[in-house]
Scaffold this motif. Structure first.
Motif, PDB file in Angstrom:
ATOM      1  N   ASP A  54     -32.629   7.287   3.947  1.00  0.00           N
ATOM      2  CA  ASP A  54     -33.050   8.911   4.549  1.00  0.00           C
ATOM      3  C   ASP A  54     -32.631   9.917   3.547  1.00  0.00           C
ATOM      4  O   ASP A  54     -32.901  11.006   3.875  1.00  0.00           O
ATOM      5  CB  ASP A  54     -32.539   9.204   6.025  1.00  0.00           C
ATOM      6  N   THR A  78     -33.340  12.279   0.687  1.00  0.00           N
ATOM      7  CA  THR A  78     -34.379  12.648  -0.318  1.00  0.00           C
ATOM      8  C   THR A  78     -34.136  13.515  -1.244  1.00  0.00           C
ATOM      9  O   THR A  78     -34.906  14.213  -1.963  1.00  0.00           O
ATOM     10  CB  THR A  78     -35.709  13.657   0.757  1.00  0.00           C
ATOM     11  N   THR A 136     -33.684  11.787  -6.669  1.00  0.00           N
ATOM     12  CA  THR A 136     -35.102  11.078  -7.011  1.00  0.00           C
ATOM     13  C   THR A 136     -35.111  10.694  -8.473  1.00  0.00           C
ATOM     14  O   THR A 136     -35.703   9.826  -9.001  1.00  0.00           O
ATOM     15  CB  THR A 136     -35.982  12.366  -7.144  1.00  0.00           C
TER      16      THR A 136
END
Length: 291
Positions: free
Chosen positions: A148, A150, A153
């Motif tokens: 989960d 985010t 990256t």
């Protein structure tokens, strides 16, 4: 007539003994008698001893991880078995020695192992102490995060100094990620195995784990609900077989065997039976570097 009969019986007996001897050789399979190597070479010594010690990792899914059998399993292990078969040594005479990243060169130099196959990236710094055959695979460094997450990256996500990333002491990924973290002392967490990094990620002690993509894909395959990759590969990591620095003949033998395995399909089969099951791509066979 009697003399002729005795002669015929003697000839038959001699033939029978010859056939029995041939049968005995066949039953030995890949034993010492079925292979011939240059006198004094590492290959000859190992073949005569009929045993070998191989350094690998015990914590890397798909490449070298202890299975339910208590023995390591994975692509590195299967590549090592291909080499051992070519040496004429039975598979059950292999002693696999756990060889974490930080001690790989040491174990080669001090003779604790005869070779190392352990997601071992070929680089110039390591070549100062040992030699490499290969490469037999090219991986790429990536980042493992919680499913989960985010906020991460890619490696640039560590430049703000707020996120902790875990890797293994003495590994190429640990050195590479230092280029992206703002504060190495507070952000980079090092353990001796990647299993410990995975556990630290799961418990929230760190925000990410970084190593080669194929190793991380192995962890994801075993726990898809918890983990994912963050971004694309950001390095190229050619895996080689580590041997003593001056043992050119042994390195040549291993290179020849790797090229043979690529040509006859045993290299691809080794992949399909191990890391290939985790969705990692094998790609084209790398060019052997006979430096």
């Amino acid at each position: 007539m009697r003399m002729k009969r005795v002669a015929a019986l003697a000839a038959a007996a001699t033939l029978a003994l010859g056939l029995a001897a041939c049968g005995g050789d066949a039953e030995e399979g890949t034993g010492a008698g079925s292979k011939s190597f240059a006198a004094g070479s590492t290959m000859e010594k190992l073949n005569k001893a009929q045993k070998i010690k191989i350094g690998t990792k015990f914590d890397q899914p798909g490449f070298g991880q202890k299975g339910l059998s208590g023995k390591p399993e994975g692509f590195d292990v299967e590549i090592a078995k291909i080499l051992v078969k070519e040496l004429g040594i039975p598979e059950d005479k292999i002693e696999f020695v756990e060889t974490p990243s930080k001690v790989r060169e040491d174990k080669i130099i001090d003779g604790s192992v005869d070779l190392v196959a352990a997601t071992y990236t070929i680089n110039d710094k390591r070549k100062e102490r040992i030699a490499f055959a290969g490469p037999y695979y090219e991986a790429g460094q990536n980042i493992l995060v919680k499913k989960d997450d985010t906020t991460i990256t890619g490696p640039d996500s560590f430049k703000d100094g707020t996120k902790k990333v875990c890797s293994v002491t003495g590994s190429t990924p640990a050195e590479k990620i230092k280029e992206y973290v703002k504060d190495v002392g507070s952000q980079l967490v090092l353990f001796d195995t990647y299993d410990k990094c995975r556990d630290a990620l799961k418990s929230g002690q760190v925000n990410a784990v970084t190593t080669d993509n194929v190793i991380l894909l192995g962890y994801i395959a075993k726990d898809e609900a918890s983990f994912k990759l963050a971004g694309d590969n950001f390095t190229k990591e050619p895996y080689g077989i580590g041997v003593k620095k001056d043992d050119t003949a042994f390195r040549t033998f291993i290179n020849d065997t790797l090229e043979k395995a690529i040509a006859d399909g045993s290299w691809k089969k080794a992949w399909d039976d191990t890391a290939g099951k985790f969705g990692a791509e094998l790609g084209s066979a790398p060019t052997i570097n006979r430096y």
